[in-house]
Design a protein around this motif. Structure first.
Motif, PDB file in Angstrom:
ATOM      1  N   ILE A 120     108.045 -60.695  24.311  1.00  0.00           N
ATOM      2  CA  ILE A 120     108.994 -59.967  23.472  1.00  0.00           C
ATOM      3  C   ILE A 120     110.121 -60.884  23.024  1.00  0.00           C
ATOM      4  N   MET A 140     100.621 -64.469  19.384  1.00  0.00           N
ATOM      5  CA  MET A 140      99.903 -63.330  18.814  1.00  0.00           C
ATOM      6  C   MET A 140      98.402 -63.457  19.093  1.00  0.00           C
ATOM      7  N   ARG A 170      99.025 -68.509  15.134  1.00  0.00           N
ATOM      8  CA  ARG A 170      99.257 -67.311  15.944  1.00  0.00           C
ATOM      9  C   ARG A 170      99.568 -67.657  17.393  1.00  0.00           C
ATOM     10  N   TYR A 183     103.594 -55.796  16.766  1.00  0.00           N
ATOM     11  CA  TYR A 183     103.576 -56.751  17.891  1.00  0.00           C
ATOM     12  C   TYR A 183     104.396 -57.988  17.563  1.00  0.00           C
ATOM     13  N   SER A 184     104.274 -58.446  16.310  1.00  0.00           N
ATOM     14  CA  SER A 184     104.988 -59.674  15.946  1.00  0.00           C
ATOM     15  C   SER A 184     106.496 -59.455  15.948  1.00  0.00           C
ATOM     16  N   LEU A 185     106.916 -58.190  15.928  1.00  0.00           N
ATOM     17  CA  LEU A 185     108.353 -57.910  16.006  1.00  0.00           C
ATOM     18  C   LEU A 185     108.786 -57.689  17.447  1.00  0.00           C
ATOM     19  N   GLY A 186     107.902 -57.990  18.371  1.00  0.00           N
ATOM     20  CA  GLY A 186     108.284 -57.884  19.774  1.00  0.00           C
ATOM     21  C   GLY A 186     108.051 -56.514  20.375  1.00  0.00           C
ATOM     22  N   ALA A 187     107.297 -55.668  19.685  1.00  0.00           N
ATOM     23  CA  ALA A 187     107.028 -54.344  20.244  1.00  0.00           C
ATOM     24  C   ALA A 187     106.040 -54.454  21.404  1.00  0.00           C
ATOM     25  N   THR A 188     106.198 -53.557  22.365  1.00  0.00           N
ATOM     26  CA  THR A 188     105.234 -53.507  23.468  1.00  0.00           C
ATOM     27  C   THR A 188     104.078 -52.592  23.067  1.00  0.00           C
ATOM     28  N   ASN A 216     103.483 -67.835  18.392  1.00  0.00           N
ATOM     29  CA  ASN A 216     104.252 -66.738  18.995  1.00  0.00           C
ATOM     30  C   ASN A 216     103.342 -65.861  19.873  1.00  0.00           C
ATOM     31  N   ARG A 236     108.710 -63.511  20.582  1.00  0.00           N
ATOM     32  CA  ARG A 236     108.434 -63.039  19.219  1.00  0.00           C
ATOM     33  C   ARG A 236     109.704 -62.723  18.447  1.00  0.00           C
ATOM     34  N   PHE A 276     115.872 -60.249  12.674  1.00  0.00           N
ATOM     35  CA  PHE A 276     116.209 -60.594  14.053  1.00  0.00           C
ATOM     36  C   PHE A 276     116.848 -61.970  14.150  1.00  0.00           C
ATOM     37  N   MET A 323     106.949 -63.578  12.259  1.00  0.00           N
ATOM     38  CA  MET A 323     105.672 -63.818  11.588  1.00  0.00           C
ATOM     39  C   MET A 323     105.516 -62.970  10.329  1.00  0.00           C
ATOM     40  N   ALA A 370     111.007 -59.811   9.123  1.00  0.00           N
ATOM     41  CA  ALA A 370     110.835 -60.864  10.125  1.00  0.00           C
ATOM     42  C   ALA A 370     112.138 -61.613  10.393  1.00  0.00           C
ATOM     43  N   GLY A 421     112.217 -54.048  13.613  1.00  0.00           N
ATOM     44  CA  GLY A 421     112.218 -54.827  14.847  1.00  0.00           C
ATOM     45  C   GLY A 421     113.174 -54.251  15.875  1.00  0.00           C
TER      46      GLY A 421
END
Ligand SMILES: Nc1ncnc2c1ncn2[C@@H]1O[C@H](COP(=O)(O)OP(=O)(O)OP(=O)(O)O)[C@@H](O)[C@H]1O
Ligand SMILES: [Mg+2]
Lengths: 283, 258
Positions: free
Chosen positions: B86, B60, B55, A177-182, B58, B89, B171, B94, B168, B114
């Motif tokens: 999306i 989370m 958290r 999730y933190s990598l932007g995954a849905t 971003n 993040r 990206f 993170m 992390a 990622g």
């Protein structure tokens, strides 16, 4: 002797009893099966004859092995989409919600329904439905039995898979999730790959249950001692032929039935061992 | 706190309150800023809301279904709650307390996870370049360049954590959030991560939750001290450590609680 030692001795004795019982079952099955195996040798497993007429008696297990394997695999095939999506729903999508809780109890309830009731339902509800499609005259046969069998093993496969899916560490999901995954990407790229072997194992264990399922199948499969010719052909499974015929069997026929029982036992034990091995090894 | 406002902040937290259950706030009315290309440490006793605040940066924290958020966080002046998560993040990466490389992926695949997770297709040479750069940036390249196609879980804890940092930063985010990234590591691995953060702040803005006061003192430029969900004090780390304004900060720094 101290209380501790007494407890230990009692526990030891009771587990010994279980051990002796299972050894006894295997021994008496083997003993009972010897006449059939002595008469037909390994050909017993590959022969398709089943002729109880006195004088020209001839017994072979292949039709029943085929019936068992085909219905169970078909049931497994039908079970996979239902159980897989339900377990994802319970253990991931709606994890921890009331909806998931209700669904989980419903699934557990399915597991608690006696086999004879499934058979009844198949007989009075499913069979007429299949007849009305025109695909089958009588509604008995491989397909009918497989559908009911599939419904019967869905709860086992579902709760085992759900447990495995719920065990995927939340750290991994959070990383994704933190990598932007849905949500979908997390499920398909993280959860399913990490839980894959466990999910496979839970389906193997469900297959193990399907192999030995007797009552409902006996009521629906049509009880024809032949290798099934198609989806809607009648047939017989190893368990259902025993249930149908052991009452009036003696001599060589009884021995043949016992031999089928022993084979079923061996197949089921192997499949279960494979499932447990995968779970322990990879999950 | 005037000295924290000299540079244009990357993150601006405005009256942020967060409750896991209705009415029970884990973060209470926090306002603060995070400066560009600096390390900001968030300190405070266990349960004071450090992780929750981090958290939120971003989003989370929204993984918990019943969470209630009030107030706002601005990233370069834009509310993060108006962006897609999306996109957010990718800009705000993170790193977690326990190293969590994906066990089913190789080291190489972990670094570009990622991209693959988001179905972003890259050419092989682009990917190679991203992997090498990210691993060089976390000083892991020389240690792993021979085993790029082995599973990341074979590495030591400290190497795994640096791999997670690489993942992390692959990206190229603006901000890197780290939640007690060294608490599961030995002193040598810890000091490697600390050195690394000192280097990384040249390119990224870093927010670090830590239980370890000497770590905060060693590597952070700014510090925040939280207590029972409130931001008690924030400012230059030197100032906060030498002349804390609040009695609670002083008590924490002198080891009276936490
Ligand atoms: N998932 C959750 N559900 C309900 N309450 C939670 C949840 N996570 C944290 N809390 C509560 O919110 C408060 C702040 O928790 P948080 O994890 O942000 O603290 P922390 O400062 O990071 O603590 P630690 O130093 O132990 O990591 C605590 O009172 C905690 O009990
Ligand atoms: Mg925390």
């Amino acid at each position: 002797m101290s209380g501790d030692k007494v407890t230990k001795a009692l526990l030891f004795l009771s587990s010994l009893t279980v051990l002796l019982l299972s050894a006894g079952i295997v021994l008496s099955l083997t003993g009972g099966a010897i006449p059939a195996f002595r008469e037909y040798g390994p050909g017993f497993i590959t022969s398709t004859l089943w002729n109880p007429t006195t004088g020209s008696e001839e017994y072979g297990a292949l039709p029943f092995i085929a019936g068992t394997v085909i219905t169970s695999l078909l049931a497994l095939l039908l079970c996979i989409p239902m159980a897989f999506s339900t377990s994802l729903f319970i253990a991931e999508y709606f994890r921890g919600t009331r909806t998931a809780g209700i669904l989980r109890s419903l699934v557990d309830m399915l597991a608690g329904i006696p086999s004879i009731v499934y058979g009844f339902w198949g007989f009075y509800a499913l069979r007429p439905l299949l007849i009305s499609t025109g695909l089958t005259d009588q509604g008995f046969g491989i397909f009918t039995a497989s559908i009911v069998l599939a419904i019967m093993i869905v709860p086992y496969a579902t709760s085992l898979s759900a447990e495995i899916i719920a065990m995927v560490p939340s750290e991994l999901k959070e990383a994704a999730y933190s990598l932007g995954a849905t949500r979908r990407e997390v499920i398909f790229s993280v959860i399913i790959p990490s839980a894959r072997s466990g999910i496979v194992a839970s389906f193997i264990l469900a297959l193990g249950r399907a192999l030995g399922e007797t009552m409902a199948v006996t009521m629906l499969i049509g009880n024809a001692n032949i290798i099934p010719k198609g989806l809607f052909s009648p047939g017989n499974t190893m368990a259902s032929v025993i249930a149908n015929q052991f009452g009036e069997a003696d001599g060589l026929k009884l021995s043949a039935l016992i031999a089928i029982g022993l084979l079923l036992f061996a197949i089921t034990a192997l499949v279960n061992a494979a499932g447990k091995f995968i779970i322990r090894r990879f999950a | 706190m005037s000295d924290t406002q000299t540079a244009e902040p990357v993150l601006k937290i405005e009256g942020l309150s967060i409750a896991y259950e209705p009415g029970r706030y884990a973060v209470k009315d926090v306002s603060a800023t995070v400066k560009r290309n600096s390390i900001t440490a968030i300190m405070g006793p266990s349960g004071c809301g450090k992780s929750t605040l981090l958290r939120a940066m971003n989003r989370m924290h929204e993984l918990y279904p019943n969470i209630e958020t009030r107030g706002d966080i601005l990233l370069d002046g834009q509310s993060i709650f108006s962006m897609s998560v999306i996109e957010l993040r990718r800009k705000v990466g993170m790193v977690f307390q326990r190293p969590n490389p994906f066990p089913n992926m190789t080291i190489y695949e972990n670094v570009v996870a990622g991209y693959s997770l988001n179905d972003i297709r890259l050419k092989k040479n682009q990917r190679d370049e991203i992997v090498e750069n990210a691993l060089r940036n976390v000083t892991l390249w020389d240690e792993v360049k021979e085993f790029l196609y082995r599973k990341g879980t074979f590495l030591s804890g400290g190497q795994q954590q640096r791999l997670c940092v690489a993942r992390a930063i692959a990206f190229n985010p603006e901000v890197l959030l780290l939640d007690e990234p060294t608490s599961a590591l030995d002193p040598i691995a810890t000091s490697k991560i600390e050195d690394l953060l000192g280097e990384l702040k040249k390119q990224y803005t870093i927010v670090l939750v830590t239980h370890n006061m000497s770590q905060a003192a060693r590597i952070s430029d700014d510090s925040m001290f939280m207590y029972l969900g409130e931001l008690v004090e924030a400012g230059r780390t030197e100032t906060l450590f030498t002349t804390p304004k609040d009695a609670r900060t002083e008590a924490y720094l002198t080891g009276k609680f936490g």
